[in-house]
Design a protein around this motif. Structure first.
Motif, PDB file in Angstrom:
ATOM      1  N   PHE A 235      39.303  26.565  55.763  1.00 37.12           N
ATOM      2  CA  PHE A 235      39.503  26.884  54.353  1.00 37.12           C
ATOM      3  C   PHE A 235      38.192  26.723  53.594  1.00 37.12           C
ATOM      4  O   PHE A 235      37.836  27.567  52.760  1.00 37.12           O
ATOM      5  N   ASP A 236      37.474  25.641  53.867  1.00 39.38           N
ATOM      6  CA  ASP A 236      36.204  25.411  53.177  1.00 39.38           C
ATOM      7  C   ASP A 236      35.195  26.516  53.495  1.00 39.38           C
ATOM      8  O   ASP A 236      34.530  27.053  52.595  1.00 39.38           O
ATOM      9  N   LYS A 237      35.085  26.875  54.781  1.00 41.25           N
ATOM     10  CA  LYS A 237      34.135  27.912  55.183  1.00 41.25           C
ATOM     11  C   LYS A 237      34.507  29.268  54.595  1.00 41.25           C
ATOM     12  O   LYS A 237      33.649  30.007  54.089  1.00 41.25           O
ATOM     13  N   LEU A 238      35.791  29.605  54.670  1.00 39.91           N
ATOM     14  CA  LEU A 238      36.233  30.926  54.217  1.00 39.91           C
ATOM     15  C   LEU A 238      36.197  31.044  52.700  1.00 39.91           C
ATOM     16  O   LEU A 238      35.987  32.131  52.157  1.00 39.91           O
ATOM     17  N   SER A 239      36.410  29.938  52.012  1.00 38.93           N
ATOM     18  CA  SER A 239      36.306  29.959  50.562  1.00 38.93           C
ATOM     19  C   SER A 239      34.896  30.348  50.126  1.00 38.93           C
ATOM     20  O   SER A 239      34.712  31.202  49.245  1.00 38.93           O
ATOM     21  N   LEU A 240      33.899  29.748  50.750  1.00 41.15           N
ATOM     22  CA  LEU A 240      32.507  30.072  50.412  1.00 41.15           C
ATOM     23  C   LEU A 240      32.139  31.483  50.869  1.00 41.15           C
ATOM     24  O   LEU A 240      31.430  32.211  50.162  1.00 41.15           O
ATOM     25  N   ALA A 241      32.647  31.874  52.045  1.00 38.33           N
ATOM     26  CA  ALA A 241      32.397  33.240  52.522  1.00 38.33           C
ATOM     27  C   ALA A 241      33.028  34.257  51.580  1.00 38.33           C
ATOM     28  O   ALA A 241      32.436  35.302  51.273  1.00 38.33           O
ATOM     29  N   GLY A 242      34.244  33.953  51.109  1.00 40.71           N
ATOM     30  CA  GLY A 242      34.928  34.845  50.175  1.00 40.71           C
ATOM     31  C   GLY A 242      34.213  34.928  48.842  1.00 40.71           C
ATOM     32  O   GLY A 242      34.119  35.996  48.236  1.00 40.71           O
ATOM     33  N   ARG A 243      33.719  33.808  48.376  1.00 35.51           N
ATOM     34  CA  ARG A 243      32.946  33.784  47.128  1.00 35.51           C
ATOM     35  C   ARG A 243      31.737  34.707  47.227  1.00 35.51           C
ATOM     36  O   ARG A 243      31.505  35.559  46.349  1.00 35.51           O
ATOM     37  N   ASP A 244      30.961  34.548  48.303  1.00 37.94           N
ATOM     38  CA  ASP A 244      29.741  35.343  48.453  1.00 37.94           C
ATOM     39  C   ASP A 244      30.056  36.824  48.630  1.00 37.94           C
ATOM     40  O   ASP A 244      29.357  37.691  48.080  1.00 37.94           O
ATOM     41  N   LEU A 245      31.116  37.105  49.405  1.00 39.88           N
ATOM     42  CA  LEU A 245      31.483  38.501  49.638  1.00 39.88           C
ATOM     43  C   LEU A 245      31.951  39.165  48.347  1.00 39.88           C
ATOM     44  O   LEU A 245      31.613  40.327  48.070  1.00 39.88           O
ATOM     45  N   LEU A 246      32.717  38.447  47.543  1.00 41.28           N
ATOM     46  CA  LEU A 246      33.195  39.003  46.277  1.00 41.28           C
ATOM     47  C   LEU A 246      32.035  39.307  45.343  1.00 41.28           C
ATOM     48  O   LEU A 246      32.011  40.370  44.691  1.00 41.28           O
ATOM     49  N   LEU A 247      31.071  38.403  45.272  1.00 39.26           N
ATOM     50  CA  LEU A 247      29.926  38.628  44.383  1.00 39.26           C
ATOM     51  C   LEU A 247      29.091  39.832  44.821  1.00 39.26           C
ATOM     52  O   LEU A 247      28.452  40.484  43.988  1.00 39.26           O
ATOM     53  N   LYS A 248      29.091  40.130  46.122  1.00 41.24           N
ATOM     54  CA  LYS A 248      28.400  41.323  46.607  1.00 41.24           C
ATOM     55  C   LYS A 248      29.216  42.583  46.359  1.00 41.24           C
ATOM     56  O   LYS A 248      28.653  43.676  46.187  1.00 41.24           O
ATOM     57  N   THR A 249      30.533  42.448  46.345  1.00 43.17           N
ATOM     58  CA  THR A 249      31.420  43.608  46.280  1.00 43.17           C
ATOM     59  C   THR A 249      31.650  44.108  44.853  1.00 43.17           C
ATOM     60  O   THR A 249      31.683  45.326  44.617  1.00 43.17           O
ATOM     61  N   LEU A 250      31.801  43.204  43.905  1.00 45.83           N
ATOM     62  CA  LEU A 250      32.134  43.619  42.538  1.00 45.83           C
ATOM     63  C   LEU A 250      31.107  44.585  41.936  1.00 45.83           C
ATOM     64  O   LEU A 250      31.503  45.575  41.296  1.00 45.83           O
ATOM     65  N   PRO A 251      29.796  44.354  42.112  1.00 49.96           N
ATOM     66  CA  PRO A 251      28.847  45.314  41.525  1.00 49.96           C
ATOM     67  C   PRO A 251      29.008  46.738  42.059  1.00 49.96           C
ATOM     68  O   PRO A 251      28.802  47.708  41.311  1.00 49.96           O
ATOM     69  N   THR A 252      29.369  46.873  43.336  1.00 47.48           N
ATOM     70  CA  THR A 252      29.571  48.221  43.874  1.00 47.48           C
ATOM     71  C   THR A 252      30.771  48.897  43.229  1.00 47.48           C
ATOM     72  O   THR A 252      30.769  50.118  43.026  1.00 47.48           O
ATOM     73  N   LEU A 253      31.782  48.118  42.894  1.00 49.71           N
ATOM     74  CA  LEU A 253      32.962  48.684  42.224  1.00 49.71           C
ATOM     75  C   LEU A 253      32.649  49.044  40.777  1.00 49.71           C
ATOM     76  O   LEU A 253      33.199  50.008  40.234  1.00 49.71           O
ATOM     77  N   ILE A 254      31.788  48.255  40.157  1.00 52.96           N
ATOM     78  CA  ILE A 254      31.389  48.552  38.773  1.00 52.96           C
ATOM     79  C   ILE A 254      30.569  49.837  38.716  1.00 52.96           C
ATOM     80  O   ILE A 254      30.712  50.650  37.793  1.00 52.96           O
ATOM     81  N   ASP A 255      29.729  50.054  39.744  1.00 54.15           N
ATOM     82  CA  ASP A 255      28.845  51.223  39.756  1.00 54.15           C
ATOM     83  C   ASP A 255      29.600  52.530  39.952  1.00 54.15           C
ATOM     84  O   ASP A 255      29.138  53.584  39.503  1.00 54.15           O
ATOM     85  N   GLY A 256      30.726  52.486  40.627  1.00 55.35           N
ATOM     86  CA  GLY A 256      31.453  53.735  40.846  1.00 55.35           C
ATOM     87  C   GLY A 256      32.635  53.538  41.765  1.00 55.35           C
ATOM     88  O   GLY A 256      32.779  52.484  42.401  1.00 55.35           O
ATOM     89  N   PRO A 257      33.500  54.538  41.873  1.00 51.53           N
ATOM     90  CA  PRO A 257      34.693  54.411  42.713  1.00 51.53           C
ATOM     91  C   PRO A 257      34.346  54.166  44.180  1.00 51.53           C
ATOM     92  O   PRO A 257      33.430  54.773  44.728  1.00 51.53           O
ATOM     93  N   VAL A 258      35.053  53.246  44.794  1.00 51.78           N
ATOM     94  CA  VAL A 258      34.928  52.961  46.221  1.00 51.78           C
ATOM     95  C   VAL A 258      36.325  53.090  46.821  1.00 51.78           C
ATOM     96  O   VAL A 258      37.236  52.364  46.446  1.00 51.78           O
TER      97      VAL A 258
END
Length: 321
Positions: free
Chosen positions: A165-188
């Motif tokens: 849970f601890d590892k995946l929480s941090l992995a999920g945090r980092d992945l989300l921060l990388k993913t949101l800008p791509t969604l803001i830039d345009g449809p995915v």
């Protein structure tokens, strides 16, 4: 600034929420209602609520989201994103559509594997060597939306559900921060999940907590680690319900004894026969009504019931000899 409504409940969700607060405008947080905790049943807020209050963010706590005033409040906020991470409730389609850009979920598995509420538990209990996090679009069907991004994470022999849970929480945090800008830039569009590969991970039942000694030592080890620190695997030993907290697979040993039988006992060791001739060493346990203890402390007070050749474990499907 991009506006987000975040929905989550346990400690797994808090690093994700904290990272969003740093980068975006978190307009509100939805979490489960305060629940009684401990023997005194003290009403306790969720970890996510505590983070939200620390940052003076509006907290919404519907017992049921559908048609609630809290749901209407989110619709009125009209966020750019709805982000969920281990929230614990289904969201109505009307609510999902309130997000101007997208409603996305941070799910602790490599979808389409382990849809449902206990993906980390099942990955360890099934002996998987890796799991991961998926960011997916939310739809009405549980964890079935297109996958936007994924990251893998190995499961080691030292890992349990708590550490993962601890590892995946941090992995999920980092992945989300990388993913949101791509969604803001345009449809995915994301990748459609292969329905032929779908597996499920429903919440752990009471029956799944009891150890079946006809299973191999490795399978029991997976179960113990998959249920640690919660809800915890147990056995009925000497007619006492006993939590098994830590074990070691003795891979170099074999036995002809019946499962559940003591094959070795010293001052510091208790080795028990498991399925298919395998042997498991119990390192740490907790009998009902007692604190957790190392096996050495337990054996100091144990009687002859725990001698070599005694079948000490009540079988899950059948009586002891």
């Amino acid at each position: 600034m991009t506006k987000i409504v975040f929905m989550g409940t346990p400690a797994f969700s808090t690093p994700i929420l904290e990272s969003l607060i740093e980068k975006y405008d978190v307009a509100a947080v939805m979490t489960q209602p305060d629940r009684p905790v401990g023997r005194k049943h003290v009403l306790t807020p969720s970890p996510v609520k505590k983070v939200a209050l620390d940052h003076n963010i509006e907290v919404l706590q519907p017992e049921k989201v559908s048609k609630s005033p809290e749901m209407q409040r989110v619709i009125d906020i009209a966020p750019d994103f709805i982000v969920t991470a281990a929230f614990g409730q289904f969201l109505p389609t009307k609510l999902l559509k309130a997000a101007k850009i997208a409603a996305v979920n941070v799910h602790a598995s490599l979808l389409p594997l382990y849809r449902g509420g206990a993906p980390v538990h099942y990955a360890i209990m099934n002996g998987d060597e890796e799991t991961g996090v998926s960011i997916m679009y939310m739809i009405r069907q549980m964890d079935a939306g297109n996958v936007i991004s994924q990251v893998k994470c190995p499961i080691t022999q030292a890992d349990d559900t708590g550490s993962m849970f601890d590892k995946l929480s941090l992995a999920g945090r980092d992945l989300l921060l990388k993913t949101l800008p791509t969604l803001i830039d345009g449809p995915v569009e994301g990748i459609k999940q292969d329905e032929r590969a779908v597996t499920f991970s429903p919440n752990i039942s009471r029956a799944q907590e009891e150890i079946d000694w006809t299973h191999t030592a490795s399978e029991i080890d997976w179960q113990v680690r998959g249920l640690r620190p919660f809800p915890t695997a147990y056995v009925v030993m000497d007619n006492v319900r006993t939590k098994i907290l830590d074990v070691t697979v003795l891979a170099d040993q074999q036995t002809t004894q019946m499962p559940g039988t003591v094959v070795n006992r010293t001052k510091h060791e208790l080795d028990v026969a498991a399925g298919q001739g395998t042997v498991l060493r119990i390192n740490r346990l907790q009998p009902a009504g007692h604190p957790q203890m190392a096996i050495t402390d337990f054996l100091n007070g144990a009687d002859t019931q725990f001698e070599v050749g005694k079948q000490i474990m009540k079988m899950k499907f059948g009586a002891t000899n």
